[in-house]
Scaffold this motif. Structure first.
Motif, PDB file in Angstrom:
ATOM      1  N   ILE A  68       0.836  -1.189   0.000  1.00  0.00           N
ATOM      2  CA  ILE A  68       0.000   0.000   0.000  1.00  0.00           C
ATOM      3  C   ILE A  68       0.879   1.250   0.000  1.00  0.00           C
ATOM      4  CG2 ILE A  68      -1.843   1.242   1.180  1.00  0.00           C
ATOM      5  CD1 ILE A  68      -2.641  -1.425   2.483  1.00  0.00           C
ATOM      6  N   ALA A  69       0.885   1.951  -1.136  1.00  0.00           N
ATOM      7  CA  ALA A  69       1.581   3.229  -1.206  1.00  0.00           C
ATOM      8  C   ALA A  69       0.788   4.270  -0.429  1.00  0.00           C
ATOM      9  CB  ALA A  69       1.745   3.659  -2.660  1.00  0.00           C
ATOM     10  N   GLY A  70       1.487   5.249   0.106  1.00  0.00           N
ATOM     11  CA  GLY A  70       0.819   6.300   0.854  1.00  0.00           C
ATOM     12  C   GLY A  70       0.085   7.262  -0.053  1.00  0.00           C
ATOM     13  N   PRO A  71      -0.685   8.178   0.521  1.00  0.00           N
ATOM     14  CA  PRO A  71      -1.486   9.097  -0.292  1.00  0.00           C
ATOM     15  C   PRO A  71      -0.693  10.204  -0.973  1.00  0.00           C
ATOM     16  CG  PRO A  71      -1.747   9.608   2.041  1.00  0.00           C
ATOM     17  CD  PRO A  71      -0.956   8.331   1.967  1.00  0.00           C
ATOM     18  N   LEU A  72       0.543  10.437  -0.544  1.00  0.00           N
ATOM     19  CA  LEU A  72       1.327  11.533  -1.106  1.00  0.00           C
ATOM     20  C   LEU A  72       2.401  11.002  -2.036  1.00  0.00           C
ATOM     21  CD1 LEU A  72       1.740  13.657   2.139  1.00  0.00           C
ATOM     22  CD2 LEU A  72      -0.004  13.879   0.362  1.00  0.00           C
ATOM     23  N   PHE A  80       6.174   4.756  -0.605  1.00  0.00           N
ATOM     24  CA  PHE A  80       5.700   3.949   0.519  1.00  0.00           C
ATOM     25  C   PHE A  80       5.986   4.651   1.842  1.00  0.00           C
ATOM     26  CE2 PHE A  80       6.438   1.172  -3.082  1.00  0.00           C
ATOM     27  CZ  PHE A  80       5.239   0.458  -3.131  1.00  0.00           C
ATOM     28  N   HIS A  81       5.478   5.873   1.974  1.00  0.00           N
ATOM     29  CA  HIS A  81       5.842   6.696   3.122  1.00  0.00           C
ATOM     30  C   HIS A  81       5.090   6.320   4.391  1.00  0.00           C
ATOM     31  CE1 HIS A  81       2.212   9.326   2.845  1.00  0.00           C
ATOM     32  NE2 HIS A  81       2.314   9.096   1.555  1.00  0.00           N
ATOM     33  N   LEU A  82       4.180   5.354   4.311  1.00  0.00           N
ATOM     34  CA  LEU A  82       3.502   4.877   5.524  1.00  0.00           C
ATOM     35  C   LEU A  82       4.158   3.626   6.100  1.00  0.00           C
ATOM     36  CD1 LEU A  82      -0.236   5.310   4.454  1.00  0.00           C
ATOM     37  CD2 LEU A  82       1.243   6.934   5.647  1.00  0.00           C
ATOM     38  N   ASP A  83       5.101   3.041   5.370  1.00  0.00           N
ATOM     39  CA  ASP A  83       5.766   1.815   5.815  1.00  0.00           C
ATOM     40  C   ASP A  83       7.021   2.132   6.625  1.00  0.00           C
ATOM     41  OD1 ASP A  83       4.181  -0.362   4.701  1.00  0.00           O
ATOM     42  OD2 ASP A  83       4.782   0.389   2.737  1.00  0.00           O
ATOM     43  N   PRO A  84       7.454   1.202   7.466  1.00  0.00           N
ATOM     44  CA  PRO A  84       8.711   1.401   8.197  1.00  0.00           C
ATOM     45  C   PRO A  84       9.863   1.680   7.232  1.00  0.00           C
ATOM     46  CG  PRO A  84       7.521  -0.500   9.061  1.00  0.00           C
ATOM     47  CD  PRO A  84       6.794  -0.065   7.820  1.00  0.00           C
ATOM     48  N   ASP A  85      10.700   2.625   7.585  1.00  0.00           N
ATOM     49  CA  ASP A  85      11.838   3.028   6.755  1.00  0.00           C
ATOM     50  C   ASP A  85      11.409   3.555   5.388  1.00  0.00           C
ATOM     51  OD1 ASP A  85      13.651   2.196   8.770  1.00  0.00           O
ATOM     52  OD2 ASP A  85      13.522   0.129   8.033  1.00  0.00           O
ATOM     53  N   ASN A  86      10.110   3.883   5.234  1.00  0.00           N
ATOM     54  CA  ASN A  86       9.592   4.423   3.968  1.00  0.00           C
ATOM     55  C   ASN A  86       9.841   3.496   2.785  1.00  0.00           C
ATOM     56  OD1 ASN A  86       8.658   6.964   5.060  1.00  0.00           O
ATOM     57  ND2 ASN A  86      10.819   7.523   5.259  1.00  0.00           N
ATOM     58  N   ARG A  87       9.797   2.198   3.047  1.00  0.00           N
ATOM     59  CA  ARG A  87      10.001   1.207   1.989  1.00  0.00           C
ATOM     60  C   ARG A  87       8.961   0.117   2.093  1.00  0.00           C
ATOM     61  NH1 ARG A  87      14.702   1.544  -0.806  1.00  0.00           N
ATOM     62  NH2 ARG A  87      16.213   3.076  -0.022  1.00  0.00           N
ATOM     63  N   ASP A  88       8.537  -0.386   0.926  1.00  0.00           N
ATOM     64  CA  ASP A  88       7.639  -1.536   0.950  1.00  0.00           C
ATOM     65  C   ASP A  88       8.374  -2.708   1.588  1.00  0.00           C
ATOM     66  OD1 ASP A  88       5.070  -2.930  -0.328  1.00  0.00           O
ATOM     67  OD2 ASP A  88       6.799  -4.239  -0.641  1.00  0.00           O
ATOM     68  N   PRO A  89       7.769  -3.360   2.578  1.00  0.00           N
ATOM     69  CA  PRO A  89       8.497  -4.388   3.321  1.00  0.00           C
ATOM     70  C   PRO A  89       8.801  -5.652   2.526  1.00  0.00           C
ATOM     71  CG  PRO A  89       6.202  -4.284   4.034  1.00  0.00           C
ATOM     72  CD  PRO A  89       6.435  -3.112   3.140  1.00  0.00           C
ATOM     73  N   VAL A  90       8.131  -5.870   1.426  1.00  0.00           N
ATOM     74  CA  VAL A  90       8.382  -7.056   0.598  1.00  0.00           C
ATOM     75  C   VAL A  90       9.289  -6.718  -0.583  1.00  0.00           C
ATOM     76  CG1 VAL A  90       7.316  -8.802  -0.899  1.00  0.00           C
ATOM     77  CG2 VAL A  90       6.254  -8.206   1.291  1.00  0.00           C
ATOM     78  N   LEU A  91       8.975  -5.637  -1.281  1.00  0.00           N
ATOM     79  CA  LEU A  91       9.745  -5.273  -2.472  1.00  0.00           C
ATOM     80  C   LEU A  91      11.005  -4.498  -2.132  1.00  0.00           C
ATOM     81  CD1 LEU A  91       6.776  -4.146  -4.734  1.00  0.00           C
ATOM     82  CD2 LEU A  91       7.920  -6.375  -4.722  1.00  0.00           C
ATOM     83  N   GLY A  92      11.040  -3.863  -0.969  1.00  0.00           N
ATOM     84  CA  GLY A  92      12.223  -3.131  -0.544  1.00  0.00           C
ATOM     85  C   GLY A  92      12.458  -1.827  -1.273  1.00  0.00           C
ATOM     86  N   VAL A  93      11.438  -1.312  -1.955  1.00  0.00           N
ATOM     87  CA  VAL A  93      11.604  -0.078  -2.715  1.00  0.00           C
ATOM     88  C   VAL A  93      10.945   1.083  -1.990  1.00  0.00           C
ATOM     89  CG1 VAL A  93      11.802  -1.265  -4.924  1.00  0.00           C
ATOM     90  CG2 VAL A  93       9.548  -0.531  -4.121  1.00  0.00           C
ATOM     91  N   GLU A  94      11.489   2.268  -2.199  1.00  0.00           N
ATOM     92  CA  GLU A  94      10.924   3.479  -1.616  1.00  0.00           C
ATOM     93  C   GLU A  94       9.881   4.095  -2.532  1.00  0.00           C
ATOM     94  OE1 GLU A  94      12.418   7.797   0.220  1.00  0.00           O
ATOM     95  OE2 GLU A  94      13.851   6.419  -0.723  1.00  0.00           O
ATOM     96  N   TYR A  95      10.130   4.017  -3.832  1.00  0.00           N
ATOM     97  CA  TYR A  95       9.224   4.563  -4.845  1.00  0.00           C
ATOM     98  C   TYR A  95       8.782   3.448  -5.785  1.00  0.00           C
ATOM     99  CZ  TYR A  95      10.537   9.308  -3.476  1.00  0.00           C
ATOM    100  OH  TYR A  95      10.724  10.469  -2.768  1.00  0.00           O
ATOM    101  N   LEU A  96       7.521   3.454  -6.151  1.00  0.00           N
ATOM    102  CA  LEU A  96       7.021   2.446  -7.089  1.00  0.00           C
ATOM    103  C   LEU A  96       7.725   2.544  -8.423  1.00  0.00           C
ATOM    104  CD1 LEU A  96       5.058   0.176  -7.792  1.00  0.00           C
ATOM    105  CD2 LEU A  96       3.311   1.925  -8.262  1.00  0.00           C
TER     106      LEU A  96
END
Length: 332
Positions: A68-72, A80-96
Motif C-alpha cells: 500500500i503506497a501512501g497518499p502523497l 511507501f511513506h507509511l511503511d517502516p523506513d519508507n520502503r515496501d516491506p516485501v519489495l524493498g523499494v521506496e518509490y514504485l
C-alpha cells in the motif's frame, strides 16, 4: 493511478504502458502462480480501489499479497511513506517507479497504481488497470475462496462491458475531465456528460438493486469507487457541484448499500483519499489545505435497498474480515 494529461484544453488520460496480462493458460510470459506477485495499490486511488475490492471479494489475499503506497507522492512517483523506513516491506523499494524501471530501464511513462509486481525480480508485470480486475475474476479461479461471487458472469459480460465503458467515459474519468479541464467549454461538456450519466444510472437503479442481474458484478465495483469519493473530493475539488451524492437519493442509497457490504466500505480510508487529492493536486489546490469534512456518519445509516431484492453474492457468501495489516480506520 496518477492523473496525467496532454497539453490540450480537455483532459485526456495517458494510456498505461505495461499491459501484459497474468494468465492461467500460459498465453503470456506471466503465469498465475500463488505467492509470485505483489499487488501495489494506494487507498486514495479509485482505479487501485477496484483491484482491492475484487481481491477481497474473491478471497485472493493468501495468494496475492498487497503493498500500500501512501497518499502523497512527488514527481518520482507513488512512494511507501507509511511503511517502516519508507520502503515496501516485501519489495524493498521506496518509490514504485523503481519497479517500473526494473521492468524497463528506459521507462518514462506514468507510474500508476494498481501495479502487479513480480516479487523475485522486482519488475512490474502489468499496470493494465482495465483488464486486471477481470483477470482476477477469470484467470485466478483456481485460488478463489469457497463462496467467492462471480463478478463477471459469462451470460452478462456484454452488458457489463457496455455499462463499464459508459461509466468510464462519463463518470470514472468524467470527474477528472471536470477537475483538470483547462478551459470553460471543456469543463462544461464534461460536467454535463457526468450528470447526464449519473441521472441515467439513478433511473436504472431506482428499480433494481445492482447494475446488472440481481448480484454484485464488476460493473458495480467500477461505478462505486467513484461514487464513494464524490462528496469527499469530486464535488468541491473537481467542481462536480450540481449536487452532492448525498443529495441524489437513489445513488446515495445504492452507495451506502455497497459501503455496508463486506469488501467495499472496509477498503476505504477517507482521510487518505482527501490527503491525496487536496495535497498532491497543487495546481488545483495550491494551499494544500485538506478539508475536515464531510461528516462520514451518513455512510452507516439504513439504505432500504433490501426491498428491491437481489442477492449481493449470488450463490456465494460474504468475505471474512480483512487481514489485520490491511484494515482501515472505522467511521466514528
Amino acid at each position: 493511478m496518477t492523473a496525467t494529461q496532454s497539453s490540450n484544453e480537455a483532459f485526456e488520460r495517458e494510456p498505461v504502458s505495461l499491459t501484459e496480462r497474468i494468465t492461467a493458460d500460459g498465453s503470456s510470459r506471466w503465469p498465475v502462480e500463488p505467492g509470485r506477485y505483489r499487488l501495489v495499490v494506494a487507498r486514495a486511488c479509485p482505479w487501485a480501489n477496484r483491484s482491492v475490492i475484487v481481491r477481497r471479494l474473491l478471497g485472493l489475499e493468501p495468494v496475492l499479497s498487497m503493498g500500500i503506497a501512501g497518499p502523497l507522492h512527488d514527481e518520482r512517483s507513488w512512494r511507501f511513506h507509511l511503511d517502516p523506513d519508507n520502503r515496501d516491506p516485501v519489495l524493498g523499494v521506496e518509490y514504485l517507479g523503481e519497479a517500473y524501471r526494473k521492468a524497463d530501464p528506459g521507462y518514462d511513462g506514468g507510474v500508476t497504481v494498481p501495479a502487479v509486481v513480480e516479487i523475485a525480480s522486482g519488475k512490474v508485470a502489468t499496470n493494465g488497470f482495465q483488464q486486471l480486475t477481470l483477470d482476477l475474476s477469470t484467470q485466478w479461479t483456481a485460488y478463489h475462496r469457497d463462496g467467492a461471487p462471480d463478478l463477471y458472469p459469462e451470460e452478462h459480460r456484454a452488458e457489463i462491458d457496455e455499462i463499464n465503458q459508459a461509466v468510464y467515459e462519463d463518470v470514472n474519468n468524467g470527474v477528472y475531465k471536470c477537475g483538470f479541464a483547462k478551459g470553460q467549454a471543456s469543463y462544461d461538456h464534461a460536467y454535463r456528460a457526468l450528470f447526464d450519466r449519473l441521472d441515467a444510472l439513478s433511473e436504472r437503479l431506482a428499480t433494481r438493486r445492482f447494475l446488472v442481474g440481481d448480484t454484485i458484478t464488476e460493473a458495480d465495483v467500477r461505478l462505486w469507487v467513484t461514487l464513494v469519493r464524490f462528496d469527499a473530493v469530486y464535488h468541491g475539488h473537481f467542481k462536480c457541484n450540481r449536487q452532492k451524492l448525498a443529495e441524489m437519493p437513489v445513488l446515495w442509497a445504492y452507495s451506502r448499500d455497497l459501503f455496508q457490504t463486506p469488501g467495499f466500505g472496509d477498503t476505504i480510508d477517507f482521510e487518505q483519499i482527501k490527503q491525496h487529492y487536496y495535497g498532491v493536486h497543487t495546481d488545483i489546490n495550491p494551499s494544500g489545505i485538506v478539508p475536515l469534512g464531510p461528516d462520514l456518519r451518513g455512510w452507516l445509516t439504513p439504505h432500504g435497498r433490501e426491498a428491491l431484492g437481489g442477492r449481493p453474492f449470488g450463490n456465494g457468501t460474504p468475505p471474512g474480515p480483512p487481514p489485520e495489516a490491511e484494515r482501515v480506520p472505522p467511521i466514528s
